[in-house]
Design an enzyme around this catalytic site. Sequence first.
Site, PDB file in Angstrom:
ATOM      1  N   GLU A 295       0.229  -8.772   2.458  1.00  7.90           N
ATOM      2  CA  GLU A 295      -0.415  -9.274   3.554  1.00  7.90           C
ATOM      3  C   GLU A 295      -0.998  -8.805   4.383  1.00  7.90           C
ATOM      4  OE1 GLU A 295       2.547  -8.431   2.722  1.00  7.90           O
ATOM      5  OE2 GLU A 295       4.154  -7.551   3.801  1.00  7.90           O
ATOM      6  N   HIS A 319       3.658 -17.055   0.257  1.00 10.07           N
ATOM      7  CA  HIS A 319       3.597 -15.536  -0.101  1.00 10.07           C
ATOM      8  C   HIS A 319       3.321 -14.964   0.836  1.00 10.07           C
ATOM      9  CE1 HIS A 319       6.748 -12.375  -0.610  1.00 10.07           C
ATOM     10  NE2 HIS A 319       6.480 -11.572  -0.480  1.00 10.07           N
ATOM     11  N   GLU A 320       2.427 -14.773   0.454  1.00 11.13           N
ATOM     12  CA  GLU A 320       1.813 -13.539   1.426  1.00 11.13           C
ATOM     13  C   GLU A 320       0.865 -14.423   2.718  1.00 11.13           C
ATOM     14  OE1 GLU A 320       1.829 -10.432   0.381  1.00 11.13           O
ATOM     15  OE2 GLU A 320       2.301 -11.281  -1.745  1.00 11.13           O
ATOM     16  N   HIS A 323       4.371 -14.028   4.967  1.00 12.16           N
ATOM     17  CA  HIS A 323       4.044 -12.979   6.108  1.00 12.16           C
ATOM     18  C   HIS A 323       3.448 -13.227   7.367  1.00 12.16           C
ATOM     19  CE1 HIS A 323       6.078 -10.343   3.182  1.00 12.16           C
ATOM     20  NE2 HIS A 323       5.427 -10.600   2.059  1.00 12.16           N
ATOM     21  N   GLU A 342      10.368  -8.925   3.480  1.00  9.61           N
ATOM     22  CA  GLU A 342      10.384  -9.984   2.147  1.00  9.61           C
ATOM     23  C   GLU A 342      11.290 -10.978   1.763  1.00  9.61           C
ATOM     24  OE1 GLU A 342       7.610  -9.772   0.688  1.00  9.61           O
ATOM     25  OE2 GLU A 342       6.792  -7.824   1.248  1.00  9.61           O
ATOM     26  N   ASP A 397       8.821   3.451  -2.291  1.00  5.61           N
ATOM     27  CA  ASP A 397       7.976   2.779  -3.894  1.00  5.61           C
ATOM     28  C   ASP A 397       8.582   3.291  -4.990  1.00  5.61           C
ATOM     29  OD1 ASP A 397       5.525   2.085  -2.209  1.00  5.61           O
ATOM     30  OD2 ASP A 397       4.391   4.239  -3.250  1.00  5.61           O
ATOM     31  N   TYR A 405      14.221  -9.404  -1.553  1.00  8.74           N
ATOM     32  CA  TYR A 405      13.263 -10.042  -1.969  1.00  8.74           C
ATOM     33  C   TYR A 405      14.074 -11.818  -1.849  1.00  8.74           C
ATOM     34  CZ  TYR A 405       9.079  -8.047  -2.472  1.00  8.74           C
ATOM     35  OH  TYR A 405       7.868  -6.469  -2.359  1.00  8.74           O
TER      36      TYR A 405
HETATM   37  N1  BES Z   1       3.996  -6.537   1.132  1.00  6.54           N
HETATM   38  C1  BES Z   1       4.633  -7.212  -0.606  1.00  6.54           C
HETATM   39  C2  BES Z   1       3.909  -6.182  -1.283  1.00  6.54           C
HETATM   40  C3  BES Z   1       4.608  -4.691  -1.081  1.00  6.54           C
HETATM   41  C4  BES Z   1       6.408  -4.555  -0.743  1.00  6.54           C
HETATM   42  C5  BES Z   1       3.663  -3.520  -1.734  1.00  6.54           C
HETATM   43  C6  BES Z   1       6.594  -3.288  -0.509  1.00  6.54           C
HETATM   44  C7  BES Z   1       4.823  -2.218  -0.512  1.00  6.54           C
HETATM   45  C8  BES Z   1       5.973  -2.326  -0.749  1.00  6.54           C
HETATM   46  C9  BES Z   1       3.563  -8.663  -0.964  1.00  6.54           C
HETATM   47  O1  BES Z   1       4.202  -9.413   0.035  1.00  6.54           O
HETATM   48  C10 BES Z   1       4.427  -8.874  -2.045  1.00  6.54           C
HETATM   49  O2  BES Z   1       6.148  -9.410  -2.257  1.00  6.54           O
HETATM   50  N2  BES Z   1       4.051  -8.957  -3.427  1.00  6.54           N
HETATM   51  C11 BES Z   1       4.799  -9.696  -4.718  1.00  6.54           C
HETATM   52  C12 BES Z   1       4.197 -11.024  -4.119  1.00  6.54           C
HETATM   53  C13 BES Z   1       5.514 -12.106  -4.760  1.00  6.54           C
HETATM   54  C14 BES Z   1       7.354 -11.930  -4.389  1.00  6.54           C
HETATM   55  C15 BES Z   1       5.331 -13.128  -4.664  1.00  6.54           C
HETATM   56  C16 BES Z   1       4.486  -9.146  -5.743  1.00  6.54           C
HETATM   57  O3  BES Z   1       3.176  -9.107  -5.122  1.00  6.54           O
HETATM   58  O4  BES Z   1       4.866  -9.662  -6.911  1.00  6.54           O
HETATM   59 ZN    ZN Z   2       6.096 -10.009  -0.040  1.00  8.73          ZN
END
Ligand code: BES
Ligand code: ZN
Length: 626
Positions: A295, A319-320, A323, A342, A397, A405
């Site tokens: 995002e 989703h993005e 955010h 999330e 990570d 989520y």
């Molecule tokens: N912000 C996240 C990705 C993220 C979270 C990166 C924590 C590093 C640490 C992004 O918004 C996300 O949640 N992406 C998901 C999308 C899905 C839930 C629709 C993904 O990448 O799968």
């Molecule tokens: Zn996210």
Amino acid sequence: MKTFVAALLLSASFTAHSADSIVSGRDYHSYAEPSAFRVKHLDLDLQASFEEKRLSGVADLTIARIDPLARKLVLDTRDLTIRRIWWMRSATDLVPLRFTIGVRDPMLGAPLAIDLPAEASTPELEVRISYQTRPEASGLQWVAPALTANKTDPFLFTQSQAIHARSWIPLQDSPQVRMTYSATIHVPPGMRAVMSAQSTGDDPGALQPNGIYKFDMPQAIPSYLIALGVGRLEFRTTGPRTGVFAESALVDAAAKEFAETEQMIQASEKLFGPYRWGRYDLLILPPSFPFGGMENPRLSFITPTVIAGDRSLTALIAHELAHSWSGNLVTNATWRDLWLNEGFTVFLQGRIMLAVYGKQREDMEEMLDLTTIRKELATLPPSDQVLAIDLRGRDPDDVFTQVPYIKGALFISWLASRFGDAQIDKFLHDYFDKFAFQSITTEDFRSYLEANLLSQKPDAVKAAEIDEWMTAPGLPKYAVLPHSDAFERVDAARLDWLAGKITAVQLPAKDWTTHEWVHFLDALSGKVPTAKLAELDAAFAVTATGNSEIAFSWLRIAIRNDYQPAYPRLESYLTTIGRRKLIKPLYEELMKTPAGAARARAIYAQARPNYHPIATATLDSIVLKR
Ligand code: BES
Ligand code: ZN
């Protein structure tokens, strides 16, 4: 140096003594000391060299002094080469400063401690750091031409969340420090730089013949939202304030796939208040991007694996975009509080999808989420099943799960079931206003919730119920779960087919959406006879599907049942896609048998050099474990 060592020892003993109680709001993933100094503005001047896989240049930090006596400024770094540091007494008077780089922690990187002279006791000061990144920087991926869409030019992209900004910028890498930023980026001629900021001067589509791109981000954001992409990028407008950046081979398909973005923004604004960031563009990355989306403000980074041709995977965009309220406007203060970003975002995403695509699709998407979280909860220790996960001593990570989520979103849905949808939408709208451009903790949220929602209707929920949501593992029995009529029909058809009452061609699959296919496949658990899989494949060419989500579900079944005809596709899938969510479970499935493990290791040996550092960090421990 002495005081620095003393400070380190002090903080070490502090951690040891407080091993049992988390200090709310304390960021255990940064060496920075926001109680001494706070970075307010960052100005970058960086050159991108694809030959050397290096960003090189200077970062000027404008810093507010919080502690009048502090003489040491501590920043986060990871694998940076720091050349020189100056105190900028004025724009023309640069005073060289002494600095030390502490011991490198495998998770946190190394603290950069800068000695400030006594005269630098002003409430605001400026520090210039000349530095360069290393080729292995964890937050950068230098993608070779062969692994891009056009295959003609290399591609660079950053991924700063959660704690990778420090691998390409020396700064206070903590989500509770917000800063504005500006940047000048030099790239090879013909290439384009884009950032999570507005490009100064020109329209977003303008290509700079000299390869110099300037940016300005006038709103204060946390470091994990600073982002850069460099590639041979084209731009297509999709609405008055939306567009896509992508390589020429993809740009038209992407513009078509994501043409509904403006509608999504409007749906969101109606519910949660104005979109406050100006433009909302998308950057389509190479398939090695380790996430679905990121995002980055004004410019979400998007995996190409959601360009399905039928707009069936656009929930990622919702989703993005969401955010822009939950996360970018109101930000988690520490990574323990990630569910505030999330969980709320998954809830908002659902409200947007409902408004733009209707109830049937939204029900299906919630059901798929429910299946995912149920499967994951079955594998997680209880301490990782709570909303605010204790991350002390752990790399964010490595603890990436669906709990913040989906459990987070189910919590808000449950509140909505008790207070009414309209009341919750209003509560969220006011919450985003109240905490706009602030970083908050789980505890801050809880007191706001009590004062502004629970107290309005004291009988609607019990304190014990809120406690259970916040602190207990698993899902409460009274959670309000989604339901999908469409999926019930899919379930009935699957049972008929498995029981031999109908053949594959008789499945009512002609009109199935991606969601129905994924649900059909994901519920084919346990062993399925090879003949059945071959029958399905013959009827629908599943192995050859161009849809990355359907292919994922199918390949997982293929591995589980040793369905040989799918192996060539499996290999090409794992060697071209680097999105962690789509490849990690496939490797895990392979690792369950000796033959599968051998296959996994062979494929991984080939694929690993092309994966992102964030993906290899996860996969190494799965595939290379002994
Ligand atoms: N912000 C996240 C990705 C993220 C979270 C990166 C924590 C590093 C640490 C992004 O918004 C996300 O949640 N992406 C998901 C999308 C899905 C839930 C629709 C993904 O990448 O799968
Ligand atoms: Zn996210």
